[in-house]
Design a protein around this motif. Structure first.
Motif, PDB file in Angstrom:
ATOM      1  N   HIS A   3       0.845  -1.196   0.000  1.00 45.26           N
ATOM      2  CA  HIS A   3       0.000   0.000   0.000  1.00 45.26           C
ATOM      3  C   HIS A   3       0.881   1.247   0.000  1.00 45.26           C
ATOM      4  CE1 HIS A   3       0.991  -0.746   4.235  1.00 45.26           C
ATOM      5  NE2 HIS A   3       0.940   0.571   4.371  1.00 45.26           N
ATOM      6  N   ASP A   4       0.253   2.382  -0.319  1.00 42.72           N
ATOM      7  CA  ASP A   4       0.956   3.664  -0.335  1.00 42.72           C
ATOM      8  C   ASP A   4       0.717   4.475   0.930  1.00 42.72           C
ATOM      9  OD1 ASP A   4       1.968   3.384  -3.036  1.00 42.72           O
ATOM     10  OD2 ASP A   4      -0.074   3.753  -3.723  1.00 42.72           O
ATOM     11  N   ILE A   5      -0.408   4.263   1.573  1.00 40.75           N
ATOM     12  CA  ILE A   5      -0.804   5.094   2.706  1.00 40.75           C
ATOM     13  C   ILE A   5      -1.803   4.339   3.569  1.00 40.75           C
ATOM     14  CG2 ILE A   5      -2.683   6.183   1.406  1.00 40.75           C
ATOM     15  CD1 ILE A   5      -1.970   8.799   2.873  1.00 40.75           C
ATOM     16  N   LEU A   6      -1.760   4.574   4.874  1.00 38.55           N
ATOM     17  CA  LEU A   6      -2.731   3.981   5.791  1.00 38.55           C
ATOM     18  C   LEU A   6      -3.832   4.995   6.107  1.00 38.55           C
ATOM     19  CD1 LEU A   6      -0.635   2.114   8.537  1.00 38.55           C
ATOM     20  CD2 LEU A   6      -1.875   1.130   6.601  1.00 38.55           C
ATOM     21  N   CYS A   7      -5.065   4.527   6.142  1.00 34.65           N
ATOM     22  CA  CYS A   7      -6.199   5.358   6.535  1.00 34.65           C
ATOM     23  C   CYS A   7      -6.825   4.719   7.776  1.00 34.65           C
ATOM     24  CB  CYS A   7      -7.224   5.448   5.410  1.00 34.65           C
ATOM     25  SG  CYS A   7      -6.559   6.168   3.885  1.00 34.65           S
ATOM     26  N   VAL A   8      -6.759   5.409   8.897  1.00 31.02           N
ATOM     27  CA  VAL A   8      -7.185   4.864  10.182  1.00 31.02           C
ATOM     28  C   VAL A   8      -8.418   5.608  10.678  1.00 31.02           C
ATOM     29  CG1 VAL A   8      -6.511   4.391  12.569  1.00 31.02           C
ATOM     30  CG2 VAL A   8      -4.795   4.303  10.747  1.00 31.02           C
ATOM     31  N   GLY A   9      -9.491   4.862  10.944  1.00 33.03           N
ATOM     32  CA  GLY A   9     -10.681   5.507  11.490  1.00 33.03           C
ATOM     33  C   GLY A   9     -11.969   4.896  10.994  1.00 33.03           C
ATOM     34  N   SER A  10     -12.969   5.734  10.771  1.00 34.42           N
ATOM     35  CA  SER A  10     -14.325   5.248  10.513  1.00 34.42           C
ATOM     36  C   SER A  10     -14.533   4.801   9.071  1.00 34.42           C
ATOM     37  CB  SER A  10     -15.351   6.337  10.860  1.00 34.42           C
ATOM     38  OG  SER A  10     -15.149   7.479  10.057  1.00 34.42           O
ATOM     39  N   VAL A  11     -15.129   3.622   8.938  1.00 36.99           N
ATOM     40  CA  VAL A  11     -15.559   3.077   7.653  1.00 36.99           C
ATOM     41  C   VAL A  11     -16.967   2.556   7.876  1.00 36.99           C
ATOM     42  CG1 VAL A  11     -15.151   1.317   5.895  1.00 36.99           C
ATOM     43  CG2 VAL A  11     -13.212   2.462   6.987  1.00 36.99           C
ATOM     44  N   LEU A  12     -17.921   3.087   7.133  1.00 34.19           N
ATOM     45  CA  LEU A  12     -19.325   2.785   7.406  1.00 34.19           C
ATOM     46  C   LEU A  12     -20.158   3.002   6.155  1.00 34.19           C
ATOM     47  CD1 LEU A  12     -20.083   5.970   7.513  1.00 34.19           C
ATOM     48  CD2 LEU A  12     -19.679   5.757   9.949  1.00 34.19           C
ATOM     49  N   TRP A  13     -21.482   2.860   6.307  1.00 36.12           N
ATOM     50  CA  TRP A  13     -22.391   3.168   5.210  1.00 36.12           C
ATOM     51  C   TRP A  13     -22.945   4.578   5.404  1.00 36.12           C
ATOM     52  CZ3 TRP A  13     -22.550   0.712   0.831  1.00 36.12           C
ATOM     53  CH2 TRP A  13     -22.229  -0.655   0.777  1.00 36.12           C
ATOM     54  N   ASP A  14     -22.801   5.405   4.366  1.00 34.50           N
ATOM     55  CA  ASP A  14     -23.408   6.733   4.347  1.00 34.50           C
ATOM     56  C   ASP A  14     -24.802   6.639   3.735  1.00 34.50           C
ATOM     57  OD1 ASP A  14     -21.534   8.400   5.495  1.00 34.50           O
ATOM     58  OD2 ASP A  14     -20.585   8.963   3.599  1.00 34.50           O
ATOM     59  N   VAL A  15     -25.812   7.086   4.466  1.00 35.49           N
ATOM     60  CA  VAL A  15     -27.161   7.216   3.926  1.00 35.49           C
ATOM     61  C   VAL A  15     -27.441   8.711   3.851  1.00 35.49           C
ATOM     62  CG1 VAL A  15     -29.596   6.658   4.209  1.00 35.49           C
ATOM     63  CG2 VAL A  15     -27.846   5.028   4.970  1.00 35.49           C
ATOM     64  N   ILE A  16     -27.466   9.265   2.631  1.00 35.69           N
ATOM     65  CA  ILE A  16     -27.552  10.712   2.436  1.00 35.69           C
ATOM     66  C   ILE A  16     -28.821  11.068   1.670  1.00 35.69           C
ATOM     67  CG2 ILE A  16     -26.360  12.782   1.642  1.00 35.69           C
ATOM     68  CD1 ILE A  16     -24.726  11.188   3.621  1.00 35.69           C
ATOM     69  N   GLY A  31     -36.881  14.425  -2.602  1.00 29.95           N
ATOM     70  CA  GLY A  31     -35.440  14.479  -2.822  1.00 29.95           C
ATOM     71  C   GLY A  31     -34.927  13.132  -3.277  1.00 29.95           C
ATOM     72  N   ARG A  32     -33.642  12.950  -3.168  1.00 26.26           N
ATOM     73  CA  ARG A  32     -32.993  11.696  -3.531  1.00 26.26           C
ATOM     74  C   ARG A  32     -32.226  11.155  -2.330  1.00 26.26           C
ATOM     75  NH1 ARG A  32     -35.056   9.641  -8.287  1.00 26.26           N
ATOM     76  NH2 ARG A  32     -35.215  11.308  -9.840  1.00 26.26           N
ATOM     77  N   ILE A  33     -32.283   9.832  -2.138  1.00 26.03           N
ATOM     78  CA  ILE A  33     -31.571   9.184  -1.037  1.00 26.03           C
ATOM     79  C   ILE A  33     -30.588   8.185  -1.624  1.00 26.03           C
ATOM     80  CG2 ILE A  33     -31.778   7.727   1.013  1.00 26.03           C
ATOM     81  CD1 ILE A  33     -34.603   8.837   1.391  1.00 26.03           C
ATOM     82  N   THR A  34     -29.334   8.292  -1.174  1.00 25.40           N
ATOM     83  CA  THR A  34     -28.302   7.375  -1.651  1.00 25.40           C
ATOM     84  C   THR A  34     -27.679   6.634  -0.475  1.00 25.40           C
ATOM     85  OG1 THR A  34     -26.590   9.100  -1.515  1.00 25.40           O
ATOM     86  CG2 THR A  34     -27.725   8.827  -3.621  1.00 25.40           C
ATOM     87  N   ARG A  35     -27.139   5.465  -0.764  1.00 21.00           N
ATOM     88  CA  ARG A  35     -26.417   4.660   0.237  1.00 21.00           C
ATOM     89  C   ARG A  35     -25.074   4.283  -0.363  1.00 21.00           C
ATOM     90  NH1 ARG A  35     -26.082  -0.943   0.779  1.00 21.00           N
ATOM     91  NH2 ARG A  35     -25.714  -1.776   2.890  1.00 21.00           N
ATOM     92  N   LEU A  36     -24.005   4.808   0.233  1.00 21.50           N
ATOM     93  CA  LEU A  36     -22.672   4.632  -0.316  1.00 21.50           C
ATOM     94  C   LEU A  36     -21.672   4.337   0.789  1.00 21.50           C
ATOM     95  CD1 LEU A  36     -22.650   7.776  -2.647  1.00 21.50           C
ATOM     96  CD2 LEU A  36     -22.825   5.411  -3.432  1.00 21.50           C
ATOM     97  N   PRO A  37     -20.561   3.683   0.461  1.00 18.94           N
ATOM     98  CA  PRO A  37     -19.496   3.543   1.460  1.00 18.94           C
ATOM     99  C   PRO A  37     -19.029   4.921   1.907  1.00 18.94           C
ATOM    100  CG  PRO A  37     -19.107   2.074  -0.396  1.00 18.94           C
ATOM    101  CD  PRO A  37     -20.230   2.990  -0.798  1.00 18.94           C
ATOM    102  N   GLY A  38     -18.834   5.094   3.213  1.00 19.06           N
ATOM    103  CA  GLY A  38     -18.434   6.393   3.731  1.00 19.06           C
ATOM    104  C   GLY A  38     -17.649   6.274   5.022  1.00 19.06           C
ATOM    105  N   GLY A  39     -17.641   7.359   5.775  1.00 14.30           N
ATOM    106  CA  GLY A  39     -16.782   7.461   6.942  1.00 14.30           C
ATOM    107  C   GLY A  39     -15.523   8.209   6.539  1.00 14.30           C
ATOM    108  N   VAL A  40     -14.924   8.937   7.472  1.00 11.89           N
ATOM    109  CA  VAL A  40     -13.770   9.775   7.138  1.00 11.89           C
ATOM    110  C   VAL A  40     -12.644   8.955   6.519  1.00 11.89           C
ATOM    111  CG1 VAL A  40     -11.986  11.277   8.086  1.00 11.89           C
ATOM    112  CG2 VAL A  40     -14.334  11.485   8.902  1.00 11.89           C
ATOM    113  N   ALA A  41     -12.252   7.869   7.180  1.00  6.66           N
ATOM    114  CA  ALA A  41     -11.147   7.061   6.653  1.00  6.66           C
ATOM    115  C   ALA A  41     -11.481   6.483   5.282  1.00  6.66           C
ATOM    116  CB  ALA A  41     -10.797   5.947   7.637  1.00  6.66           C
TER     117      ALA A  41
END
Length: 295
Positions: A3-16, A31-41
Protein backbone atom coordinates in the motif's frame (compact mmCIF):
# COMPACT_ATOMS: atom_id res chain seq x y z
CA UNK A 1 4.72 -2.54 0.98
CA UNK A 2 1.39 -3.52 -0.53
CA UNK A 3 0.00 0.00 0.00
CA UNK A 4 0.96 3.66 -0.33
CA UNK A 5 -0.80 5.09 2.71
CA UNK A 6 -2.73 3.98 5.79
CA UNK A 7 -6.20 5.36 6.53
CA UNK A 8 -7.18 4.86 10.18
CA UNK A 9 -10.68 5.51 11.49
CA UNK A 10 -14.32 5.25 10.51
CA UNK A 11 -15.56 3.08 7.65
CA UNK A 12 -19.32 2.79 7.41
CA UNK A 13 -22.39 3.17 5.21
CA UNK A 14 -23.41 6.73 4.35
CA UNK A 15 -27.16 7.22 3.93
CA UNK A 16 -27.55 10.71 2.44
CA UNK A 17 -30.80 12.48 1.58
CA UNK A 18 -30.49 15.50 -0.73
CA UNK A 19 -33.12 18.04 -1.76
CA UNK A 20 -33.07 21.29 -3.73
CA UNK A 21 -35.80 22.73 -1.49
CA UNK A 22 -34.98 24.77 1.61
CA UNK A 23 -35.67 22.84 4.82
CA UNK A 24 -36.54 23.71 8.40
CA UNK A 25 -37.64 21.77 11.48
CA UNK A 26 -40.39 19.24 10.58
CA UNK A 27 -39.93 19.75 6.81
CA UNK A 28 -41.04 16.87 4.59
CA UNK A 29 -39.77 17.39 1.05
CA UNK A 30 -39.05 15.34 -2.09
CA UNK A 31 -35.44 14.48 -2.82
CA UNK A 32 -32.99 11.70 -3.53
CA UNK A 33 -31.57 9.18 -1.04
CA UNK A 34 -28.30 7.37 -1.65
CA UNK A 35 -26.42 4.66 0.24
CA UNK A 36 -22.67 4.63 -0.32
CA UNK A 37 -19.50 3.54 1.46
CA UNK A 38 -18.43 6.39 3.73
CA UNK A 39 -16.78 7.46 6.94
CA UNK A 40 -13.77 9.78 7.14
CA UNK A 41 -11.15 7.06 6.65
CA UNK A 42 -13.13 5.47 3.83
CA UNK A 43 -13.77 8.78 2.04
CA UNK A 44 -10.07 9.59 2.17
CA UNK A 45 -9.14 6.10 0.97
CA UNK A 46 -11.59 6.28 -1.95
CA UNK A 47 -10.17 9.64 -3.03
CA UNK A 48 -6.63 8.25 -2.88
CA UNK A 49 -7.77 5.37 -5.11
CA UNK A 50 -9.12 7.85 -7.67
CA UNK A 51 -5.70 9.53 -7.66
CA UNK A 52 -4.02 6.23 -8.53
CA UNK A 53 -2.73 5.50 -5.01
CA UNK A 54 -3.23 2.26 -3.09
CA UNK A 55 -4.58 2.92 0.42
CA UNK A 56 -4.97 0.40 3.23
CA UNK A 57 -7.67 0.68 5.90
CA UNK A 58 -7.26 0.28 9.65
CA UNK A 59 -10.76 0.14 11.13
CA UNK A 60 -13.52 -2.04 12.59
CA UNK A 61 -16.20 -3.56 10.35
CA UNK A 62 -18.79 -5.97 11.69
CA UNK A 63 -19.24 -9.53 10.49
CA UNK A 64 -22.83 -8.82 9.46
CA UNK A 65 -24.24 -8.66 5.93
CA UNK A 66 -23.63 -4.90 5.72
CA UNK A 67 -20.03 -5.44 6.77
CA UNK A 68 -19.46 -8.15 4.17
CA UNK A 69 -20.86 -5.88 1.47
CA UNK A 70 -18.70 -2.97 2.63
CA UNK A 71 -15.56 -5.14 2.57
CA UNK A 72 -16.42 -6.29 -0.96
CA UNK A 73 -17.09 -2.77 -2.25
CA UNK A 74 -13.85 -1.44 -0.79
CA UNK A 75 -11.85 -4.30 -2.28
CA UNK A 76 -13.39 -3.64 -5.69
CA UNK A 77 -12.04 -0.09 -5.50
CA UNK A 78 -8.52 -1.37 -4.94
CA UNK A 79 -8.39 -0.58 -1.22
CA UNK A 80 -6.29 -2.99 0.87
CA UNK A 81 -8.53 -4.58 3.51
CA UNK A 82 -6.04 -7.08 4.97
CA UNK A 83 -5.66 -5.22 8.27
CA UNK A 84 -9.33 -4.57 9.09
CA UNK A 85 -10.53 -5.71 12.53
CA UNK A 86 -13.82 -7.60 12.21
CA UNK A 87 -15.46 -8.11 15.62
CA UNK A 88 -18.16 -10.78 15.81
CA UNK A 89 -20.34 -9.00 18.36
CA UNK A 90 -20.49 -5.48 16.86
CA UNK A 91 -22.60 -4.24 13.92
CA UNK A 92 -21.23 -2.26 10.99
CA UNK A 93 -21.42 1.50 11.64
CA UNK A 94 -23.71 3.93 9.77
CA UNK A 95 -24.03 7.66 9.09
CA UNK A 96 -27.26 9.42 8.09
CA UNK A 97 -27.48 13.00 6.80
CA UNK A 98 -29.93 15.38 5.14
CA UNK A 99 -28.56 18.06 2.82
CA UNK A 100 -30.48 21.04 1.46
CA UNK A 101 -29.51 23.74 -1.06
CA UNK A 102 -27.60 25.64 1.64
CA UNK A 103 -25.66 22.61 2.81
CA UNK A 104 -25.97 20.15 5.67
CA UNK A 105 -29.31 20.32 7.52
CA UNK A 106 -28.75 17.57 10.07
CA UNK A 107 -26.80 14.35 10.54
CA UNK A 108 -26.39 11.40 12.88
CA UNK A 109 -23.24 9.28 13.14
CA UNK A 110 -23.69 5.78 14.55
CA UNK A 111 -19.98 4.93 14.95
CA UNK A 112 -20.29 3.10 18.24
CA UNK A 113 -18.67 -0.09 16.95
CA UNK A 114 -15.44 1.72 16.05
CA UNK A 115 -15.34 3.26 19.50
CA UNK A 116 -16.11 -0.06 21.17
CA UNK A 117 -13.37 -1.85 19.24
CA UNK A 118 -10.81 0.53 20.76
CA UNK A 119 -7.13 -0.28 20.28
CA UNK A 120 -7.93 -3.68 18.76
CA UNK A 121 -7.88 -1.94 15.38
CA UNK A 122 -4.23 -0.93 15.94
CA UNK A 123 -2.86 -4.47 16.35
CA UNK A 124 -1.20 -4.51 12.87
CA UNK A 125 0.80 -1.43 13.88
CA UNK A 126 1.98 -3.15 17.06
CA UNK A 127 2.52 -6.82 16.17
CA UNK A 128 4.99 -6.33 13.33
CA UNK A 129 2.56 -6.70 10.43
CA UNK A 130 2.92 -2.97 9.69
CA UNK A 131 5.11 -1.83 12.56
CA UNK A 132 5.83 -2.14 16.26
CA UNK A 133 7.30 -0.22 19.17
CA UNK A 134 10.76 -1.40 18.11
CA UNK A 135 10.26 -0.70 14.38
CA UNK A 136 7.69 2.12 14.16
CA UNK A 137 5.68 2.69 11.00
CA UNK A 138 7.27 5.68 9.25
CA UNK A 139 4.85 6.31 6.37
CA UNK A 140 1.81 8.56 6.01
CA UNK A 141 -1.16 7.78 8.24
CA UNK A 142 -4.46 9.57 7.64
CA UNK A 143 -6.12 9.52 11.05
CA UNK A 144 -9.67 10.60 11.82
CA UNK A 145 -11.19 11.91 15.03
CA UNK A 146 -13.90 9.28 15.25
CA UNK A 147 -11.57 7.33 17.53
CA UNK A 148 -12.07 7.90 21.25
CA UNK A 149 -10.16 10.67 22.99
CA UNK A 150 -8.34 8.05 25.09
CA UNK A 151 -7.20 6.15 21.99
CA UNK A 152 -6.10 9.35 20.23
CA UNK A 153 -4.11 10.30 23.34
CA UNK A 154 -2.50 6.84 23.30
CA UNK A 155 -1.58 7.19 19.64
CA UNK A 156 0.08 10.53 20.37
CA UNK A 157 2.33 8.84 22.96
CA UNK A 158 2.84 5.31 21.56
CA UNK A 159 6.39 4.49 20.38
CA UNK A 160 4.87 2.66 17.38
CA UNK A 161 3.58 6.02 16.06
CA UNK A 162 6.66 8.09 16.92
CA UNK A 163 8.01 8.29 13.35
CA UNK A 164 4.69 8.42 11.47
CA UNK A 165 3.66 11.29 9.23
CA UNK A 166 0.25 11.76 10.87
CA UNK A 167 -2.43 13.60 8.88
CA UNK A 168 -5.31 14.21 11.28
CA UNK A 169 -8.94 15.22 10.69
CA UNK A 170 -11.50 15.79 13.47
CA UNK A 171 -14.49 14.16 11.64
CA UNK A 172 -16.83 16.93 12.91
CA UNK A 173 -16.73 20.12 15.00
CA UNK A 174 -18.21 18.20 17.92
CA UNK A 175 -15.17 15.91 17.98
CA UNK A 176 -12.50 18.57 17.41
CA UNK A 177 -11.39 18.68 21.05
CA UNK A 178 -10.39 15.01 20.78
CA UNK A 179 -7.40 16.11 18.70
CA UNK A 180 -5.72 18.17 21.42
CA UNK A 181 -3.33 15.37 22.52
CA UNK A 182 -2.07 15.10 18.93
CA UNK A 183 -1.19 18.78 18.64
CA UNK A 184 2.11 18.11 20.39
CA UNK A 185 3.10 15.21 18.10
CA UNK A 186 6.03 16.49 16.00
CA UNK A 187 4.86 14.58 12.92
CA UNK A 188 1.21 15.65 13.04
CA UNK A 189 -0.56 17.85 10.49
CA UNK A 190 -4.06 18.90 11.57
CA UNK A 191 -6.74 19.37 8.88
CA UNK A 192 -9.56 21.44 10.38
CA UNK A 193 -12.10 24.05 9.33
CA UNK A 194 -12.27 27.53 10.85
CA UNK A 195 -14.88 26.52 13.45
CA UNK A 196 -12.82 23.51 14.55
CA UNK A 197 -9.70 25.66 14.82
CA UNK A 198 -11.62 27.88 17.22
CA UNK A 199 -12.80 24.94 19.30
CA UNK A 200 -9.27 23.55 19.58
CA UNK A 201 -7.86 26.90 20.69
CA UNK A 202 -10.83 28.32 22.65
CA UNK A 203 -10.92 31.26 20.27
CA UNK A 204 -13.20 32.72 17.58
CA UNK A 205 -11.14 33.18 14.41
CA UNK A 206 -12.82 35.19 11.65
CA UNK A 207 -10.66 33.70 8.90
CA UNK A 208 -8.68 30.56 8.16
CA UNK A 209 -5.48 32.59 8.57
CA UNK A 210 -6.47 33.59 12.09
CA UNK A 211 -7.35 29.98 12.85
CA UNK A 212 -3.96 28.79 11.61
CA UNK A 213 -2.11 31.34 13.73
CA UNK A 214 -4.16 30.38 16.80
CA UNK A 215 -3.31 26.69 16.36
CA UNK A 216 0.41 27.39 15.91
CA UNK A 217 0.37 29.60 18.99
CA UNK A 218 -1.28 26.72 20.89
CA UNK A 219 1.63 24.41 20.08
CA UNK A 220 0.75 22.71 16.79
CA UNK A 221 3.59 21.97 14.37
CA UNK A 222 1.60 22.15 11.16
CA UNK A 223 -2.04 22.92 10.36
CA UNK A 224 -4.33 23.22 7.35
CA UNK A 225 -7.44 25.36 7.96
CA UNK A 226 -10.34 25.58 5.49
CA UNK A 227 -13.22 28.05 5.48
CA UNK A 228 -15.87 26.92 3.02
CA UNK A 229 -15.70 29.01 -0.14
CA UNK A 230 -13.16 31.42 1.36
CA UNK A 231 -9.37 31.31 1.62
CA UNK A 232 -7.75 28.18 3.04
CA UNK A 233 -4.55 28.52 5.07
CA UNK A 234 -1.56 26.34 5.80
CA UNK A 235 0.48 27.15 8.89
CA UNK A 236 3.86 25.73 9.90
CA UNK A 237 5.77 26.67 13.01
CA UNK A 238 8.95 27.39 11.02
CA UNK A 239 7.51 28.58 7.67
CA UNK A 240 4.62 30.76 8.80
CA UNK A 241 1.21 30.88 7.08
CA UNK A 242 0.28 30.74 3.39
CA UNK A 243 -3.16 30.87 1.73
CA UNK A 244 -5.03 29.66 -1.36
CA UNK A 245 -8.39 30.86 -2.72
CA UNK A 246 -11.43 28.67 -3.36
CA UNK A 247 -12.93 28.69 -6.88
CA UNK A 248 -16.46 30.02 -7.15
CA UNK A 249 -18.84 27.09 -7.66
CA UNK A 250 -22.46 26.05 -7.22
CA UNK A 251 -22.82 23.81 -4.15
CA UNK A 252 -24.40 20.45 -4.95
CA UNK A 253 -23.08 18.24 -2.13
CA UNK A 254 -21.32 18.72 1.19
CA UNK A 255 -20.73 15.36 2.89
CA UNK A 256 -17.18 14.18 2.18
CA UNK A 257 -15.85 17.58 1.01
CA UNK A 258 -13.34 17.93 3.84
CA UNK A 259 -12.11 14.37 3.38
CA UNK A 260 -11.66 15.00 -0.35
CA UNK A 261 -9.68 18.17 0.38
CA UNK A 262 -7.41 16.31 2.79
CA UNK A 263 -6.75 13.42 0.40
CA UNK A 264 -6.11 15.80 -2.50
CA UNK A 265 -3.62 17.79 -0.44
CA UNK A 266 -1.71 14.68 0.68
CA UNK A 267 -1.65 13.29 -2.86
CA UNK A 268 -0.32 16.60 -4.21
CA UNK A 269 2.47 16.59 -1.64
CA UNK A 270 3.35 12.98 -2.49
CA UNK A 271 3.78 14.14 -6.10
CA UNK A 272 6.38 16.62 -4.88
CA UNK A 273 4.37 19.82 -5.19
CA UNK A 274 5.57 22.69 -2.97
CA UNK A 275 3.27 23.85 -0.11
CA UNK A 276 1.54 26.68 -2.01
CA UNK A 277 0.80 24.49 -5.05
CA UNK A 278 -0.42 21.58 -2.91
CA UNK A 279 -2.82 23.85 -1.02
CA UNK A 280 -4.12 25.38 -4.26
CA UNK A 281 -4.60 21.93 -5.82
CA UNK A 282 -6.59 20.72 -2.81
CA UNK A 283 -8.86 23.79 -2.95
CA UNK A 284 -9.61 23.23 -6.63
CA UNK A 285 -10.29 19.50 -6.29
CA UNK A 286 -12.52 20.00 -3.25
CA UNK A 287 -14.45 22.68 -5.14
CA UNK A 288 -15.02 20.27 -8.03
CA UNK A 289 -16.30 17.67 -5.58
CA UNK A 290 -18.71 20.11 -3.94
CA UNK A 291 -20.01 21.19 -7.35
CA UNK A 292 -20.91 17.58 -8.10
CA UNK A 293 -18.13 16.85 -10.58
CA UNK A 294 -16.04 13.69 -10.50
CA UNK A 295 -12.57 14.09 -8.99
Amino acid sequence: MTHDILCVGSVLWDVIGRTTIGMRLSSDEPGRITRLPGGVAMNIAMTFSRFGLKPALITAIGQDHEGDELMMRAGQMGIVMDYVHRPKDLPTDRYMAIEGPAGLVAALADAHSLEAAGDAILVPLENGALGSAETPYDGIIALDGNLTVDLLAEIAARPSFAFADLRVAPASPGKARRLRPLMSHPGATLYVNREEAGILTDSTPDTAVQGAHALLDAGATRVIVTDGGNLAAEGHKTRGVITAPCPSIRVRRITGAGDTFMAAHIAAEREGKPPADALDTAQKIAAKYVSGEDV
